[in-house]
Scaffold this motif. Sequence first.
Motif, PDB file in Angstrom:
ATOM      1  N   MET A 106     -26.256 -12.054  37.651  1.00  0.00           N
ATOM      2  CA  MET A 106     -26.636 -11.575  36.318  1.00  0.00           C
ATOM      3  C   MET A 106     -26.204 -10.121  36.179  1.00  0.00           C
ATOM      4  SD  MET A 106     -30.456 -11.475  34.711  1.00  0.00           S
ATOM      5  CE  MET A 106     -31.003  -9.855  34.232  1.00  0.00           C
ATOM      6  N   ARG A 107     -25.584  -9.816  35.049  1.00  0.00           N
ATOM      7  CA  ARG A 107     -25.160  -8.445  34.757  1.00  0.00           C
ATOM      8  C   ARG A 107     -25.788  -8.031  33.440  1.00  0.00           C
ATOM      9  NH1 ARG A 107     -20.050  -5.673  36.016  1.00  0.00           N
ATOM     10  NH2 ARG A 107     -19.849  -3.933  34.572  1.00  0.00           N
ATOM     11  N   LEU A 108     -26.537  -6.920  33.452  1.00  0.00           N
ATOM     12  CA  LEU A 108     -27.117  -6.358  32.248  1.00  0.00           C
ATOM     13  C   LEU A 108     -26.378  -5.056  31.958  1.00  0.00           C
ATOM     14  CD1 LEU A 108     -30.697  -6.065  31.083  1.00  0.00           C
ATOM     15  CD2 LEU A 108     -29.408  -3.957  31.309  1.00  0.00           C
ATOM     16  N   GLU A 109     -25.871  -4.943  30.733  1.00  0.00           N
ATOM     17  CA  GLU A 109     -25.188  -3.725  30.291  1.00  0.00           C
ATOM     18  C   GLU A 109     -25.890  -3.231  29.038  1.00  0.00           C
ATOM     19  OE1 GLU A 109     -20.605  -4.350  31.042  1.00  0.00           O
ATOM     20  OE2 GLU A 109     -21.571  -6.209  30.338  1.00  0.00           O
ATOM     21  N   ALA A 110     -26.478  -2.032  29.136  1.00  0.00           N
ATOM     22  CA  ALA A 110     -27.264  -1.473  28.036  1.00  0.00           C
ATOM     23  C   ALA A 110     -26.471  -0.420  27.260  1.00  0.00           C
ATOM     24  CB  ALA A 110     -28.542  -0.855  28.589  1.00  0.00           C
ATOM     25  N   LYS A 111     -26.638  -0.438  25.960  1.00  0.00           N
ATOM     26  CA  LYS A 111     -26.157   0.595  25.047  1.00  0.00           C
ATOM     27  C   LYS A 111     -27.313   0.890  24.102  1.00  0.00           C
ATOM     28  CE  LYS A 111     -21.248  -0.473  24.964  1.00  0.00           C
ATOM     29  NZ  LYS A 111     -20.062  -0.539  24.129  1.00  0.00           N
ATOM     30  N   ASP A 112     -27.192   1.944  23.336  1.00  0.00           N
ATOM     31  CA  ASP A 112     -28.242   2.232  22.361  1.00  0.00           C
ATOM     32  C   ASP A 112     -28.391   1.052  21.400  1.00  0.00           C
ATOM     33  OD1 ASP A 112     -28.666   4.697  23.502  1.00  0.00           O
ATOM     34  OD2 ASP A 112     -27.524   5.813  21.991  1.00  0.00           O
ATOM     35  N   GLU A 113     -29.609   0.540  21.300  1.00  0.00           N
ATOM     36  CA  GLU A 113     -30.019  -0.506  20.367  1.00  0.00           C
ATOM     37  C   GLU A 113     -29.443  -1.899  20.638  1.00  0.00           C
ATOM     38  OE1 GLU A 113     -30.099   0.642  16.290  1.00  0.00           O
ATOM     39  OE2 GLU A 113     -31.389   2.356  16.734  1.00  0.00           O
ATOM     40  N   ARG A 114     -28.853  -2.108  21.803  1.00  0.00           N
ATOM     41  CA  ARG A 114     -28.392  -3.462  22.155  1.00  0.00           C
ATOM     42  C   ARG A 114     -28.078  -3.531  23.650  1.00  0.00           C
ATOM     43  NH1 ARG A 114     -22.169  -3.892  20.292  1.00  0.00           N
ATOM     44  NH2 ARG A 114     -21.683  -1.720  20.656  1.00  0.00           N
ATOM     45  N   PHE A 115     -28.020  -4.759  24.134  1.00  0.00           N
ATOM     46  CA  PHE A 115     -27.625  -4.979  25.518  1.00  0.00           C
ATOM     47  C   PHE A 115     -26.916  -6.315  25.634  1.00  0.00           C
ATOM     48  CE2 PHE A 115     -31.907  -6.662  25.166  1.00  0.00           C
ATOM     49  CZ  PHE A 115     -31.907  -7.829  25.923  1.00  0.00           C
ATOM     50  N   ARG A 116     -26.098  -6.407  26.664  1.00  0.00           N
ATOM     51  CA  ARG A 116     -25.349  -7.635  26.913  1.00  0.00           C
ATOM     52  C   ARG A 116     -25.766  -8.184  28.262  1.00  0.00           C
ATOM     53  NH1 ARG A 116     -18.965  -7.252  26.733  1.00  0.00           N
ATOM     54  NH2 ARG A 116     -19.373  -5.789  28.402  1.00  0.00           N
ATOM     55  N   LEU A 117     -26.016  -9.496  28.299  1.00  0.00           N
ATOM     56  CA  LEU A 117     -26.274 -10.199  29.552  1.00  0.00           C
ATOM     57  C   LEU A 117     -25.097 -11.115  29.827  1.00  0.00           C
ATOM     58  CD1 LEU A 117     -30.014 -11.343  29.409  1.00  0.00           C
ATOM     59  CD2 LEU A 117     -29.027  -9.488  30.743  1.00  0.00           C
TER      60      LEU A 117
END
Length: 173
Positions: A103-114
């Motif tokens: 599992m890879r979580l990538e965070a940005k302001d106001e959203r994230f991608r899994l």
Amino acid sequence: MSIVVRLGMLAVGGFLPMVAAAADLTEEQRTLVQVFDAPGHDKAAIYTAGRQWIAENFNSAKAVIEYESKDDGTIIGNGNINYPCASAWECLGKPDWTVPFTMRLEAKDERFRLTFSNVRLHWPAKINAGIRQPEFDGPVRSAKDMDKIRPKLLMFGDEINASLVTRKAGDNW
């Protein structure tokens, strides 16, 4: 397309073979990617909530997390869930099946991608009705299995989003 022969219904004098198609999936078909909106939450808050969610939902965040960077907002880890059976009857035949994944979580302001990759099936060796079934640990091969696994994995994003809200509300104690 390959053909798999499995033992089926009991007939006079033995078992009748059942034939099932085993369509091998590509790595792309076994990779799940979804972007989740997290309005009002910055990259750092999403990263922290994701890390906390991993710690609370897997046995040990330290054992699960392979890489993390708060500056990049990225967490990569290896997880494992029970096989999501469609019915109690199916679970009787697959009580010890698990689904390992990355599992890879990538965070940005106001959203994230899994991103879920390396999705596999595992079951231990066992003997059932005198028939030995060898251990298996390999990639998910059928679309039917992926259709059961996909919603369970993608639900993690909704749970991380919910923990963002709960965490923000809990900060005001």
